[in-house]
Design an enzyme around this catalytic site. Structure first.
Site, short mmCIF file in Angstrom:
data_model
loop_
_atom_site.label_atom_id
_atom_site.label_comp_id
_atom_site.label_asym_id
_atom_site.label_seq_id
_atom_site.Cartn_x
_atom_site.Cartn_y
_atom_site.Cartn_z
N ASP A 70 0.88 -1.17 0.00
CA ASP A 70 0.00 0.00 0.00
C ASP A 70 0.92 1.22 0.00
O ASP A 70 1.56 1.51 1.00
CB ASP A 70 -0.89 -0.03 1.25
CG ASP A 70 -1.71 1.25 1.44
OD1 ASP A 70 -1.64 2.14 0.56
OD2 ASP A 70 -2.42 1.35 2.46
N LYS A 80 2.67 11.06 -3.48
CA LYS A 80 1.63 10.38 -4.25
C LYS A 80 0.72 11.38 -4.97
O LYS A 80 0.17 11.07 -6.03
CB LYS A 80 0.81 9.50 -3.31
CG LYS A 80 -0.20 8.59 -3.98
CD LYS A 80 -0.82 7.68 -2.94
CE LYS A 80 -1.88 6.77 -3.53
NZ LYS A 80 -2.44 5.90 -2.48
N GLU A 124 -7.39 0.25 -4.56
CA GLU A 124 -7.41 0.16 -3.10
C GLU A 124 -8.73 -0.42 -2.56
O GLU A 124 -8.70 -1.29 -1.70
CB GLU A 124 -7.09 1.52 -2.48
CG GLU A 124 -5.60 1.88 -2.66
CD GLU A 124 -5.26 3.34 -2.40
OE1 GLU A 124 -6.12 4.07 -1.87
OE2 GLU A 124 -4.14 3.75 -2.72
N ASP A 154 -12.85 5.42 2.54
CA ASP A 154 -11.42 5.50 2.87
C ASP A 154 -11.05 6.93 3.25
O ASP A 154 -10.97 7.81 2.39
CB ASP A 154 -10.60 5.02 1.66
CG ASP A 154 -9.10 4.98 1.95
OD1 ASP A 154 -8.65 5.58 2.95
OD2 ASP A 154 -8.37 4.36 1.15
P1 ADP Z 1 -2.99 7.44 3.78
O1 ADP Z 1 -3.84 6.37 3.22
O2 ADP Z 1 -3.37 8.82 3.31
O3 ADP Z 1 -1.53 7.17 3.61
P2 ADP Z 1 -3.57 6.53 6.53
O4 ADP Z 1 -4.68 5.61 6.20
O5 ADP Z 1 -2.31 5.93 7.02
O6 ADP Z 1 -3.26 7.55 5.35
O7 ADP Z 1 -4.13 7.57 7.62
C1 ADP Z 1 -3.34 8.48 8.27
C2 ADP Z 1 -4.23 9.37 9.12
O8 ADP Z 1 -4.89 8.59 10.12
C3 ADP Z 1 -3.46 10.46 9.85
O9 ADP Z 1 -4.12 11.71 9.70
C4 ADP Z 1 -3.52 9.98 11.30
O10 ADP Z 1 -3.48 11.08 12.22
C5 ADP Z 1 -4.87 9.29 11.33
N1 ADP Z 1 -5.01 8.38 12.46
C6 ADP Z 1 -4.23 7.30 12.74
N2 ADP Z 1 -4.64 6.71 13.89
C7 ADP Z 1 -5.71 7.41 14.34
C8 ADP Z 1 -6.58 7.31 15.48
N3 ADP Z 1 -6.40 6.37 16.38
N4 ADP Z 1 -7.57 8.23 15.61
C9 ADP Z 1 -7.73 9.19 14.69
N5 ADP Z 1 -6.95 9.35 13.60
C10 ADP Z 1 -5.95 8.48 13.41
MG MG Z 2 -4.55 4.79 2.20
#
Ligand code: ADP
Ligand code: MG
Length: 651
Positions: free
Chosen positions: A23, A88, A188, A216
């Site tokens: 991913d 990205k 995805e 998502d």
């Molecule tokens: P991407 O797909 O854009 O790479 P992610 O799916 O990894 O991103 O999501 C990252 C986001 O999730 C960040 O903004 C992070 O602060 C948030 N996040 C991670 N854990 C938590 C949580 N426990 N509660 C709220 N937000 C969260």
């Molecule tokens: Mg993602």
């Protein structure tokens, strides 16, 4: 451990090559694999650093090799010009595509060619988003190799459902640059469905298709897709979202709220260290409130004055309500585009505005088969509630939302590795592909929802007497007018012999491969003039450019390559030592004491060389060990075959 096999012809110990699922996220990236023994997908956590690798790259000013992940993230505020994030967003895009968002990034995006692919400037060097993505992929690959103690050469990489051809091609190129053979680019949402085991058994959706929503919400982007699963086919019915909406916006809302409520010093907006402290505290508060009701912390300004700041769950929920409403508007749109009306929403609508009727091309359903939550930000309880209420059913969040896409990619990889022969997995193209015909109309060649890979063609002719050239413009989209659709590229078929209008017969063929990448070919049949024309996505790279980039990375980073080779040799040697060790314990009774002793001595020698930096020596000793043990392996093989045969009679 991966499966181990002995090659009957050579007696060498072989190992099936592993295919990983990746991913490649805007905020975080990760790599997963299907464990060969448990058959379960698992995210890889190398050296206990956690499974998430922040998608951030820092180039140290001294020119040493880039840092990727958490170490790089630490430089986001202290050295923004050398620290690249959200790459990205730039993949496969021109400066024009960024539509004014380039200035929001902390680093320099080059704008001297607004039509071509963007580049990023770091110090004196220019990097393409493909090279930068390759840095992240290389890091993931190395972590996987290190954690699994096996070389990793092949991968499945996921992309958002809304990625166009050039973005998909760019992702694939990045994989190649990172030394990975990209076997498949997967959407995805499709990966999320696979991780939940949906659609894995074609029988299960044979009589009735399943309809699934995938919501998502990541760090900086939001999208929702409606999928239809039918007999092993995953169809993206619709996808909507906002590529500038996510958890970062929640953090910003908290920062602004605190600044006002607690009258923070303006230094918290100006001084990088204080800014960082405030932003991190806001993110911490958000995460904490996903589990608790109240958050309190202390902020220190430059003079060490303490300000206590607090945030309750109720305050936070109110702050993010506008963001949530924007995501629900996209969900509404996605359902409408998929031609679906959910019964519970209908009754809500009819209470308010009188009877709401569905039209002929809309299908009324009581509920979806599943609503899947993906992305770290769906951990926020209010998001869970709002999405469940919107769809009128509890959303599925039993799988870790940060991992679910990578886990699904690993399942897809496992299918491609042939480990699940019962599963047939096909994707479909979400948008119609066609060419422009007279009057600026789109003539569809491959309709949306076609299973891919696929080929289709159509015959055309000229509209003017004596016409010798025909311009072929390729578009993607559902609208009748090409101006409303997305142009993928164009080319000119030249050398058509002069004939009266309508006489030439020009075959235009489209072929769409399993990744959703398109090739177009045109032939004039009457004259036999055949011109093979290949169309690349508008901003895609040519093979030459990719080769050039590979060459550049070699000449610019000789020492990187040497280091990579050494690590690979060490990894392979560790692998061999492990296999040999296992072989010795398993077959102790079939080997003489002398054979065992000789093997152990050679193995010890190799183990000692491992710490040295001489790659050649490691390889030599590996060969020596392999040579010594090969006859033993052959003999053991023969004996065990004879033993197995002894019990059975043939004929
Ligand atoms: P991407 O797909 O854009 O790479 P992610 O799916 O990894 O991103 O999501 C990252 C986001 O999730 C960040 O903004 C992070 O602060 C948030 N996040 C991670 N854990 C938590 C949580 N426990 N509660 C709220 N937000 C969260
Ligand atoms: Mg993602």
């Amino acid at each position: 451990m991966a499966k181990v096999a002995i090659n009957l012809a050579t007696g060498a110990i072989q190992q099936d090559e592993l295919i990983v699922g990746i991913d490649l996220g805007t905020t975080n990236s990760l790599v997963a694999y299907v464990h060969p023994e448990t058959r379960q997908p698992a995210a890889i956590n190398d050296l206990g650093r956690g499974v998430l690798v922040p998608s951030v790259i820092h180039f140290p000013p001294d020119g040493s090799s880039p840092l990727v992940g958490s170490e790089a993230k630490d430089f986001l505020l202290s050295d923004p010009a050398h620290t690249i994030y959200s790459v990205k967003r730039l993949l496969g895009k021109s400066y024009r595509d960024l539509a004014g968002h380039a200035g929001e990034l902390g680093y320099k995006v080059i704008d001297d060619d607004i039509e071509g692919l963007v580049k990023v400037r770091v110090g004196e060097r220019f990097y393409s988003p493909i090279e930068l993505s390759a840095d992240i992929l290389r890091e993931l690959r190395q972590r996987a190799e290190h954690a699994l103690k096996t070389p990793v050469r092949r991968a499945v990489i996921t992309v958002p459902a809304y990625f166009n051809d050039s973005q998909r091609q760019a992702t694939r190129d990045a994989g190649r640059l990172a030394g990975l053979e990209v076997l498949r680019i997967v959407n995805e949402p499709t990966a999320a469905a696979l991780a939940y085991g949906l659609g894995l058994d074609p029988e299960e959706t044979k009589t009735r298709a399943k309809t699934v929503a995938v919501y998502d919400l990541g760090g900086g982007t939001f999208d929702v897709s409606i999928l239809r699963l039918h007999q092993g086919i995953f169809e993206v019915l619709s996808t909507h979202g906002d590529t500038w909406l996510g958890g970062d916006d929640m953090d910003r809302a908290v920062v602004n709220f605190w600044q006002e409520k607690f009258q923070l010093s303006p230094d918290f907006q100006r001084v990088p260290g204080l800014q960082q402290q405030l932003r991190l505290a806001a993110e911490m508060a958000k995460r904490y409130l996903s589990q608790h009701d109240d958050f309190t912390t202390q902020l220190l300004d430059q003079a060490d004055n303490v300000t206590v700041v607090t945030l309750t769950r109720a305050e936070f929920d109110e702050l993010i309500e506008p963001l949530i409403q924007r995501t629900l508007a996209a969900c509404r749109q996605a359902l409408a585009d998929a031609g679906l009306v959910i019964g519970s929403q209908l009754s809500v609508a009819s209470e308010k505005k009188g009877p709401a009727l569905t039209t002929d091309n809309q299908q009324l359903i009581t509920k979806l088969d599943a609503v899947l939550l993906v992305g770290g930000s769906t951990r926020v309880p209010r998001v869970y509630e709002a999405v469940s209420a919107f769809f009128g059913q509890p959303a599925n969040n039993s799988l870790n939302p940060d991992e679910v896409v990578a886990l699904g990619a690993a399942v897809q990889a496992d299918i491609l590795a042939g480990n699940r022969r019962d599963v047939l997995l096909l994707d479909v193209t979400p948008l119609t592909l066609g060419i422009e015909t007279l009057g600026g109309l789109l003539d569809p060649i491959i309709p949306r929802n076609s299973k891919i890979p696929t080929r289709a063609g159509r015959q055309y002719t000229t509209s003017v007497d004596g016409q010798v050239n025909l311009k072929i413009s390729v578009y993607q989209g559902e609208r009748d007018l090409v101006s409303e659709n997305r142009k993928l590229g164009e080319f000119v078929l030249s050398g058509i012999p002069a004939m009266p209008a309508g006489l030439p017969k020009i075959d235009v063929n489209f072929s769409l491969n399993a990744d959703g990448i398109l090739r177009v070919e045109a032939v004039e049949l009457r004259s036999g003039t055949r011109q093979d024309v290949e169309i690349k996505p508008q901003y895609g790279l040519t093979d030459n450019q990719v080769e050039q980039m590979l060459m550049d990375s070699l000449t610019h980073a000789q020492q990187d390559v040497a280091a990579r080779l050494l690590i690979e040799a060490r990894t392979a040697a560790e692998q061999l030592l492990y296999q040999v060790g296992r072989f010795l314990t398993k077959n102790a009774d079939l080997l003489s004491a002398a054979e065992t002793a000789a093997t152990e001595a050679k193995a010890a020698e190799l183990r000692q060389t491992l710490t040295a930096t001489a790659r050649d020596l490691i390889l030599q000793q590996m060969d020596a060990l392999d040579e010594l043990t090969r006859p033993f392996a052959e003999r053991v093989m023969n004996e065990s075959i004879q033993r197995a045969m002894a019990g059975k009679r043939i004929g």
